[in-house]
Scaffold this motif. Structure first.
Motif, PDB file in Angstrom:
ATOM      1  N   GLU A  88      66.039   9.673 -46.008  1.00 61.78           N
ATOM      2  CA  GLU A  88      65.888   8.200 -45.644  1.00 61.78           C
ATOM      3  C   GLU A  88      65.622   8.454 -43.952  1.00 61.78           C
ATOM      4  O   GLU A  88      64.906   7.419 -43.582  1.00 61.78           O
ATOM      5  CB  GLU A  88      67.181   7.215 -45.981  1.00 61.78           C
ATOM      6  CG  GLU A  88      67.223   7.246 -47.497  1.00 61.78           C
ATOM      7  CD  GLU A  88      68.581   6.702 -47.928  1.00 61.78           C
ATOM      8  OE1 GLU A  88      69.152   6.169 -47.163  1.00 61.78           O
ATOM      9  OE2 GLU A  88      68.807   6.727 -49.199  1.00 61.78           O
ATOM     10  N   VAL A  89      66.549   9.086 -43.316  1.00 65.42           N
ATOM     11  CA  VAL A  89      66.396   9.006 -41.658  1.00 65.42           C
ATOM     12  C   VAL A  89      65.006   9.618 -41.437  1.00 65.42           C
ATOM     13  O   VAL A  89      64.439   9.013 -40.573  1.00 65.42           O
ATOM     14  CB  VAL A  89      67.536   9.885 -41.418  1.00 65.42           C
ATOM     15  CG1 VAL A  89      67.341  10.419 -39.633  1.00 65.42           C
ATOM     16  CG2 VAL A  89      68.904   9.350 -41.437  1.00 65.42           C
ATOM     17  N   LEU A  90      64.639  10.702 -42.179  1.00 66.38           N
ATOM     18  CA  LEU A  90      63.151  11.198 -41.658  1.00 66.38           C
ATOM     19  C   LEU A  90      62.117  10.132 -41.951  1.00 66.38           C
ATOM     20  O   LEU A  90      61.339  10.146 -41.237  1.00 66.38           O
ATOM     21  CB  LEU A  90      63.111  12.415 -42.471  1.00 66.38           C
ATOM     22  CG  LEU A  90      63.752  13.671 -42.153  1.00 66.38           C
ATOM     23  CD1 LEU A  90      63.892  14.861 -43.124  1.00 66.38           C
ATOM     24  CD2 LEU A  90      63.646  14.023 -40.597  1.00 66.38           C
ATOM     25  N   ASP A  91      62.201   9.409 -43.217  1.00 65.83           N
ATOM     26  CA  ASP A  91      61.344   8.264 -43.392  1.00 65.83           C
ATOM     27  C   ASP A  91      61.403   7.360 -42.095  1.00 65.83           C
ATOM     28  O   ASP A  91      60.095   6.821 -41.567  1.00 65.83           O
ATOM     29  CB  ASP A  91      61.494   7.784 -44.617  1.00 65.83           C
ATOM     30  CG  ASP A  91      61.097   8.487 -45.973  1.00 65.83           C
ATOM     31  OD1 ASP A  91      60.162   9.201 -45.741  1.00 65.83           O
ATOM     32  OD2 ASP A  91      61.521   8.170 -46.822  1.00 65.83           O
ATOM     33  N   SER A  92      62.442   6.984 -41.776  1.00 61.63           N
ATOM     34  CA  SER A  92      62.437   6.112 -40.580  1.00 61.63           C
ATOM     35  C   SER A  92      61.941   6.575 -39.203  1.00 61.63           C
ATOM     36  O   SER A  92      61.601   5.844 -38.495  1.00 61.63           O
ATOM     37  CB  SER A  92      63.960   5.404 -40.471  1.00 61.63           C
ATOM     38  OG  SER A  92      64.698   6.577 -39.931  1.00 61.63           O
ATOM     39  N   ALA A  93      61.988   8.031 -39.052  1.00 60.09           N
ATOM     40  CA  ALA A  93      61.499   8.661 -37.978  1.00 60.09           C
ATOM     41  C   ALA A  93      60.043   8.763 -37.959  1.00 60.09           C
ATOM     42  O   ALA A  93      59.606   8.640 -36.674  1.00 60.09           O
ATOM     43  CB  ALA A  93      62.099  10.208 -37.837  1.00 60.09           C
ATOM     44  N   LYS A  94      59.507   8.372 -38.953  1.00 58.48           N
ATOM     45  CA  LYS A  94      57.795   8.523 -38.899  1.00 58.48           C
ATOM     46  C   LYS A  94      57.529   7.314 -38.103  1.00 58.48           C
ATOM     47  O   LYS A  94      56.329   7.352 -37.649  1.00 58.48           O
ATOM     48  CB  LYS A  94      57.403   8.481 -40.269  1.00 58.48           C
ATOM     49  CG  LYS A  94      57.558   9.845 -41.104  1.00 58.48           C
ATOM     50  CD  LYS A  94      56.944   9.752 -42.309  1.00 58.48           C
ATOM     51  CE  LYS A  94      55.855  10.953 -42.227  1.00 58.48           C
ATOM     52  NZ  LYS A  94      54.890  10.945 -43.317  1.00 58.48           N
ATOM     53  N   LYS A  95      58.085   6.120 -38.331  1.00 61.68           N
ATOM     54  CA  LYS A  95      57.706   5.085 -37.307  1.00 61.68           C
ATOM     55  C   LYS A  95      57.486   5.424 -35.989  1.00 61.68           C
ATOM     56  O   LYS A  95      56.980   4.704 -35.331  1.00 61.68           O
ATOM     57  CB  LYS A  95      58.783   3.902 -37.533  1.00 61.68           C
ATOM     58  CG  LYS A  95      58.763   3.350 -38.917  1.00 61.68           C
ATOM     59  CD  LYS A  95      59.689   2.218 -38.833  1.00 61.68           C
ATOM     60  CE  LYS A  95      60.780   2.384 -39.719  1.00 61.68           C
ATOM     61  NZ  LYS A  95      61.963   1.476 -39.801  1.00 61.68           N
ATOM     62  N   PHE A  96      58.299   6.449 -35.348  1.00 62.68           N
ATOM     63  CA  PHE A  96      58.329   6.593 -33.867  1.00 62.68           C
ATOM     64  C   PHE A  96      57.694   8.035 -33.627  1.00 62.68           C
ATOM     65  O   PHE A  96      57.988   8.379 -32.575  1.00 62.68           O
ATOM     66  CB  PHE A  96      59.707   6.620 -33.367  1.00 62.68           C
ATOM     67  CG  PHE A  96      60.536   5.340 -33.873  1.00 62.68           C
ATOM     68  CD1 PHE A  96      60.372   4.197 -33.059  1.00 62.68           C
ATOM     69  CD2 PHE A  96      61.333   5.632 -34.735  1.00 62.68           C
ATOM     70  CE1 PHE A  96      60.917   2.864 -33.416  1.00 62.68           C
ATOM     71  CE2 PHE A  96      62.257   4.241 -35.281  1.00 62.68           C
ATOM     72  CZ  PHE A  96      61.927   3.072 -34.491  1.00 62.68           C
ATOM     73  N   SER A  97      56.943   8.669 -34.528  1.00 62.29           N
ATOM     74  CA  SER A  97      56.194   9.811 -34.227  1.00 62.29           C
ATOM     75  C   SER A  97      54.767   9.975 -33.958  1.00 62.29           C
ATOM     76  O   SER A  97      54.243   9.030 -34.618  1.00 62.29           O
ATOM     77  CB  SER A  97      56.642  10.737 -35.598  1.00 62.29           C
ATOM     78  OG  SER A  97      55.903  10.426 -36.635  1.00 62.29           O
ATOM     79  N   ASP A  98      54.044  11.051 -33.751  1.00 66.22           N
ATOM     80  CA  ASP A  98      52.846  11.162 -33.401  1.00 66.22           C
ATOM     81  C   ASP A  98      52.465  12.083 -34.664  1.00 66.22           C
ATOM     82  O   ASP A  98      53.106  12.356 -35.469  1.00 66.22           O
ATOM     83  CB  ASP A  98      52.415  11.619 -32.294  1.00 66.22           C
ATOM     84  CG  ASP A  98      53.050  13.074 -31.731  1.00 66.22           C
ATOM     85  OD1 ASP A  98      53.856  13.714 -32.801  1.00 66.22           O
ATOM     86  OD2 ASP A  98      53.387  13.078 -30.678  1.00 66.22           O
ATOM     87  N   ALA A  99      51.145  12.614 -34.698  1.00 64.16           N
ATOM     88  CA  ALA A  99      50.527  13.385 -35.854  1.00 64.16           C
ATOM     89  C   ALA A  99      51.243  14.618 -35.911  1.00 64.16           C
ATOM     90  O   ALA A  99      51.482  15.190 -36.887  1.00 64.16           O
ATOM     91  CB  ALA A  99      49.139  13.466 -35.532  1.00 64.16           C
TER      92      ALA A  99
END
Length: 154
Positions: A88-99
């Motif tokens: 779940e935490v990693l899913d939320s991190a996708k909002k703040f990441s680049d390719a």
């Protein structure tokens, strides 16, 4: 337990997260600059590492009949729980990441899923009081080690 360390390299403008695991291995995530979204991303990754430590904290497992109930509870309520929370935490991190970081997040997710499947097998082996799953569990640990090397870039 090891703590997460934020290291800022002033010369290259990169932020690195280094996680010292219980086996003295370093896992890192890199970001190119320091903006509010990236700061939030870094906070999320610190949470990831903290929960990973908690999930791995169930070891060593007491496989005796006397310790069986506590071991099964620890596996399910601590180990598996925290690896699922990490997804779940990693899913939320996708909002703040680049390719580039998105690809690493996918590798981290695979890493979490391997741990979950391994912990489920350990739980099953203890519940059935059998060694029948030992070979499969050892193969899962080998895959986890390979994934750790991939995360570290080895």
């Amino acid at each position: 337990m090891a703590a997460s360390i934020l290291v800022i390299n002033n010369f290259s403008g990169k932020v690195k997260f280094r996680k010292q695991t219980h086996k003295s291995k370093i896992i890192e995530i890199k970001k190119k600059s320091f903006f509010p979204d990236e700061q939030r991303f870094n906070e999320i990754m610190i949470d990831f590492y903290s929960m990973s430590d908690m999930a791995r904290g169930i070891f060593p497992i007491d496989t005796t009949l006397a310790g069986r109930e506590k071991a099964m509870s620890d596996i399910k309520d601590i180990g598996i729980y925290y690896w699922k929370r990490n997804l779940e935490v990693l899913d939320s991190a996708k909002k703040f990441s680049d390719a580039e970081t998105d690809r690493k997040i996918e590798v981290y997710k695979e890493y979490c899923k391997l741990h979950i499947s391994c912990y489920e097998l350990i739980y099953k082996a203890i519940d059935q009081h059998t060694n029948a799953y030992d070979e499969t569990i050892n193969k899962k640990f080998a895959l986890i080690n390979e994934k750790t090397k991939e995360i570290r870039g080895e």
